[in-house]
Structure formats: structure tokens, C-alpha cells
Design an enzyme around this catalytic site. Structure first.
Site, PDB file in Angstrom:
ATOM      1  CB  CYS B  78     -89.626 -41.041 -47.323  1.00  0.00           C
ATOM      2  SG  CYS B  78     -90.212 -42.367 -46.233  1.00  0.00           S
ATOM      3  CB  VAL B  79     -87.489 -46.243 -48.816  1.00  0.00           C
ATOM      4  CG1 VAL B  79     -87.469 -46.515 -47.316  1.00  0.00           C
ATOM      5  CG2 VAL B  79     -87.702 -47.551 -49.573  1.00  0.00           C
TER       6      VAL B  79
END
Lengths: 103, 119, 129
Positions: B78-79
Site C-alpha cells: 500500500c502506497v
């Protein structure tokens, strides 16, 4: 109606995950005890009475590799708990429509 | 059957990533497909190639990478969770990619099951 | 059209986001809220549940300046703007903590465990943190 597999990975002595799972799992669901959740599968666990009381409506499983890792192979399990390995864990996820983790 | 997996913890403090890895390995051995593993919360640390476990310990960063490359698993970090923890492209182990939270929801939509491992 | 919309409405699944942890002590409440806000953009049947210590996430009057952390409790108000309408709080969890619906920052549906059990049993995907 969908069927559910509940995953409990916390010791009943540390968190209320098992209590909440037992309160909210619908009859006919399965409960797999894994990681520190396996302590709830022991016959002398503080939660033994609560688990035994649910035996009629829920089916209980415990992840064998987590039992062995914690030195519990020589400790009696609650009657009626089924031991599975990771393959059995996969089968349980396949056999139930939804998996719910009680983190 | 197609599985999505969510890993919410890093490779050391919690057992979650180990359990998820063993589950994924067993699912593949039974002929199922693990389509995507999404790493969220501290789970993003599973992608850090700079981590150096002691030589007699398992290395989940490498294990995930190998399992993914051998079996075509999409490992998504997840960024938003990664950026706040300093996980960027330059420290990313082969086989992992950074993308948005939508990839988690998509894993829930597109796979037959989503299994969550965390604390 | 976004890629996830290509399959049309026949792929709608029931997604439940379960919150059982209090805010600030750990990051789970904040990061789970971020997931729900993204999930709302997908055409799925979304519900959010607060139970056990998760009900503390919605407590009114959070003031975080002195601990230096972001007060994200106001963000729960955005759920309505994102059309997340199924927000459940377990009655037993509220009661055992001496709280009631009036103590919460947003309007919710307070449900007894007996009803929450049925709602949970109908879900296709359960994401907990």
C-alpha cells in the site's frame, strides 16, 4: 445462507477476541484457533468453559503447527477440537463462504 | 479457487506474515491460485530488501519474493502505508510493487476468498 | 470508467469493515478508516462496524493537540458524504463501556449482538484490523 470461518489468533488471556467471536459467531460456523489463539484449545485454558459451552453450535479447529511450536503437544486439548495443518486451514477457507479474522 | 490475502503486520514483531506465507504455500500445494497478497499497516515492511535477519532465521522478504515469482502472485504494498514508513521503490524487493488501497478492495471483489492476517 | 467498474453491478459483494481497536494507542483505527474511504469509491455493498474498544473511535470530544497526533475523528463525518450509510455499533460494547449513541461523533445504527450476528453472517468479505 453463507457459512463463515472465524479465525482467532490471540490468547484468551491477552485479548477478548475469542469472547467476541463466540458472542457473534452464528450457529453452524467454524472457529479456527491459530498462533496464540491455540492456548484456548487447551483443556485447562481459562476459556475452556466458554468454548465447551459453544461446542454444540460451533465447530472448533486448532492449527497443529502452532500447538507444537509452543510446546503444547503433551498438554491435553479440549474434547471435540479438531487438529488441522496448513493444508487443513486452506480446506476450511475453501469450505466456508467467508473468513473473518478477529484481530 | 482464487485467494486474496491481506497481511497487516511486518515480518518480525508478529507471526501474521509467517502464517500468511504458510497458508499461501499450502494453498498453492493444493492446486489453488493465490492471486494477490496485499501488504498494509506495518505489513509493508515485508517488502524491504534492506532487512537482514540473522543467518539462522527465516527471511520472509525473500520467501515472499520467491513464492511470488514462482507462482505468479501479485505482491502489492500500500502506497500510503509505505510512504509514512519509508518504504519506497528504491528499497523494494523484487516481486513487490507499490500501489493504492483500491488494490485491496479489488482483491476482495475478484477473488473467491480474502483471508486477513494481522494483530 | 475505472478498471474495477468494467464487470458491472453483477459483481457487487457485501464488504464489512470491522473495527475493534481504540484510536491513537495503535494506528489500526486511522488506517482502517483510510481503507473504508477508498472502498466507498467502489460499487460494492459497504458496511462498517464498531465493536469492543472500536466504539471508542467514535467518541465525541477528542482533543489530540497535547499528544501531538492528528485528530482524525472528524473524518468519520465524511463517511456520509462518501455514501457509506451502513454504520453499525454493537449495543453491548457501548453499554459495557458506559457509553450511548449520544456520546458518538456521528449518527450510527446501534444494534444488539443478536442482530449484529445476523448482519455479519451475510457478508462476503470481512476486513478487520
Amino acid at each position: 445462507m453463507t457459512t463463515m470461518l472465524h479465525l482467532v489468533n490471540k490468547s484468551p488471556g491477552e485479548r477478548n477476541s475469542l469472547d467476541s467471536c463466540l458472542r457473534l459467531a452464528k450457529a453452524g460456523s467454524a472457529v479456527l484457533l491459530l498462533e496464540d489463539g491455540v492456548y484456548a484449545a487447551m483443556a485447562n485454558a481459562t476459556s475452556a468453559e466458554a468454548v465447551t459451552a459453544c461446542m454444540g453450535k460451533l465447530i472448533f479447529y486448532v492449527l497443529g503447527p502452532d500447538v507444537s511450536a509452543r510446546g503444547l503437544d503433551d498438554v491435553p486439548l479440549l474434547d471435540g477440537i479438531n487438529v488441522v495443518d496448513y493444508g487443513g486451514f486452506v480446506d476450511l477457507v475453501v469450505e466456508h463462504d467467508t473468513a473473518q479474522s478477529w484481530l | 479457487m482464487k485467494f486474496g490475502i491481506l497481511v497487516n503486520e511486518g515480518p518480525f514483531t508478529h507471526q501474521a506474515s509467517d502464517s500468511a506465507y504458510r497458508f499461501a504455500e499450502a494453498a498453492i500445494a493444493k492446486g489453488h491460485e493465490v492471486a494477490r497478497v496485499f501488504f498494509y499497516n506495518d505489513g509493508v515492511f515485508n517488502s524491504n530488501k534492506l532487512s537482514e535477519p540473522q543467518s539462522d532465521d527465516r527471511n520472509l522478504v525473500q520467501l515472499w519474493s520467491q513464492l511470488a515469482q514462482e507462482n505468479g502472485i501479485d505482491l502489492v504494498v500500500c502506497v500510503a502505508a509505505a510512504l509514512r514508513r519509508g518504504i519506497k521503490e528504491e528499497v523494494l524487493q523484487d516481486g513487490f510493487r507499490i500501489s493504492g488501497l483500491g488494490q485491496l478492495v479489488e482483491a476482495g471483489i475478484e477473488n473467491d476468498r480474502l483471508v486477513v492476517f494481522g494483530d | 470508467m475505472e478498471p474495477w467498474e468494467e464487470d458491472g453491478p453483477e459483481t457487487v459483494k457485501r464488504f464489512m469493515y470491522v473495527n475493534r481497536k481504540a484510536p491513537y494507542g495503535t494506528i489500526y483505527a486511522l488506517e482502517n478508516l483510510e481503507v473504508v474511504l477508498i472502498a466507498a469509491a467502489f460499487d460494492q455493498d459497504v458496511s462498517v462496524v464498531f465493536l469492543d474498544d472500536g466504539v471508542y473511535q467514535l467518541k465525541k470530544n477528542q482533543h489530540t493537540a497535547a499528544i501531538g497526533m492528528k485528530n482524525f475523528s472528524n473524518t468519520y463525518r465524511a463517511l456520509d458524504d462518501y455514501d457509506v450509510e451502513k454504520i453499525y455499533v454493537e449495543q453491548e460494547s457501548l453499554q459495557s463501556r458506559g457509553l450511548s449513541a449520544e456520546d458518538l461523533i456521528i449518527p450510527v445504527e446501534v444494534v444488539a449482538a443478536d442482530d449484529l450476528r445476523e448482519i455479519m453472517a451475510q457478508q462476503d468479505v470481512v476486513i478487520s484490523s
